[in-house]
Scaffold this active site. Sequence first.
Site, short mmCIF file in Angstrom:
data_model
loop_
_atom_site.label_atom_id
_atom_site.label_comp_id
_atom_site.label_asym_id
_atom_site.label_seq_id
_atom_site.Cartn_x
_atom_site.Cartn_y
_atom_site.Cartn_z
N GLY A 18 -0.25 -9.87 -45.45
CA GLY A 18 0.08 -11.23 -45.96
C GLY A 18 -1.00 -11.68 -47.05
N ASN A 19 -2.10 -11.22 -47.15
CA ASN A 19 -3.17 -11.82 -48.17
C ASN A 19 -2.81 -11.42 -49.61
OD1 ASN A 19 -3.65 -9.05 -47.15
ND2 ASN A 19 -5.89 -9.37 -47.77
N LYS A 65 6.01 -14.95 -29.36
CA LYS A 65 5.69 -15.18 -30.81
C LYS A 65 5.78 -16.45 -31.00
CE LYS A 65 4.84 -13.76 -34.83
NZ LYS A 65 3.42 -13.10 -35.42
N LYS A 88 5.80 -6.65 -38.34
CA LYS A 88 6.23 -6.04 -39.47
C LYS A 88 5.68 -4.69 -39.58
CE LYS A 88 2.16 -7.56 -42.10
NZ LYS A 88 1.55 -6.29 -42.29
N LYS A 96 -1.41 -2.91 -35.93
CA LYS A 96 -1.69 -1.97 -37.18
C LYS A 96 -1.91 -0.67 -36.61
CE LYS A 96 -2.77 -5.62 -40.58
NZ LYS A 96 -2.43 -6.51 -39.52
#
Length: 315
Positions: free
Chosen positions: A12-13, A129, A214, A276
Amino acid sequence: MTNRKIVVALGGNAILSSDPSAKAQKEALVQTAKHLVKLIKNGDELIITHGNGPQVGNLLLQNLAADSIKNPAFPLDSLVAMTEGSIGFWLQNALENELAKEGIEKEVVSLVTQVVVDKDDPAFENLTKPIGPFYTEAEAKAEAEKTGATFKEDAGRGWRKVVASPKPIGIKEITTIRTLLNAGEVVVAAGGGGIPVVKEADGTLTGVEAVIDKDFASQCLAELVDADLFIVLTGVDYVFVNFNKPNQEKLERVTVAELEEYIGQNQFAPGSMLPKIQAAMAFVNHKPESQAVITSLENLGALIESESGTIISKG
């Protein structure tokens, strides 16, 4: 090694820092594109995924603020599609401009992607979520009665709507993605985890109120295109154990078995680094001759030149 098929999952960054305006996000992606084009210059074929958490949250707030009989708020699957389209456009445009500067003739296409989930996934019973704004307990109860949504208390900050986060099991447009890759195009796909859809008894697909992680959607895509390398980009050059402690240690080359041990020690934050790592491990387990890398966007050049970053292999 060139001519690798690489799936790159953008953090996102790479899109949004503190300024949520479209202008600021487009400017951030111009810088992002400069780093990504290094891989294309290296001769690699690229499939790019991206997050959309802040963007879909902001769009949800805008929809709720304007919600009326004449202008009803859109459901979550549509909001995911809208952000996938807007971020895809910004990234596609930035990459095309950067490729033109480098004299590289390649097309870039962003694809609004439907990601298939199992309608019997336990995630639909255990909503975890959080999305959207914070409410007081009274406001949350009133909103739940009005809409039928589920609300949970979120870390002492208030009550938030929660939705399912099911695991991806397929990608509807995978044949199209493979065709584009085979034609030498750069593909942006499965943005924000993709639009969650379930297969009905008659074979049709229906959008559902859910958010797909994601990193897991990116892993699913990497497996389906038979990628040689899966790169998960985050805010740091390396994964660390004992993070922020005097004995912290960066992981440069690590096996799946070693990571399983570290997970058992609760070394990685559940909502941050852990998914991740789990996605990278799952990819390498699926294709043992491949590798996955977790590193920062800024470190991509060093990854190409000297294999810098946390490189995960089967054994």
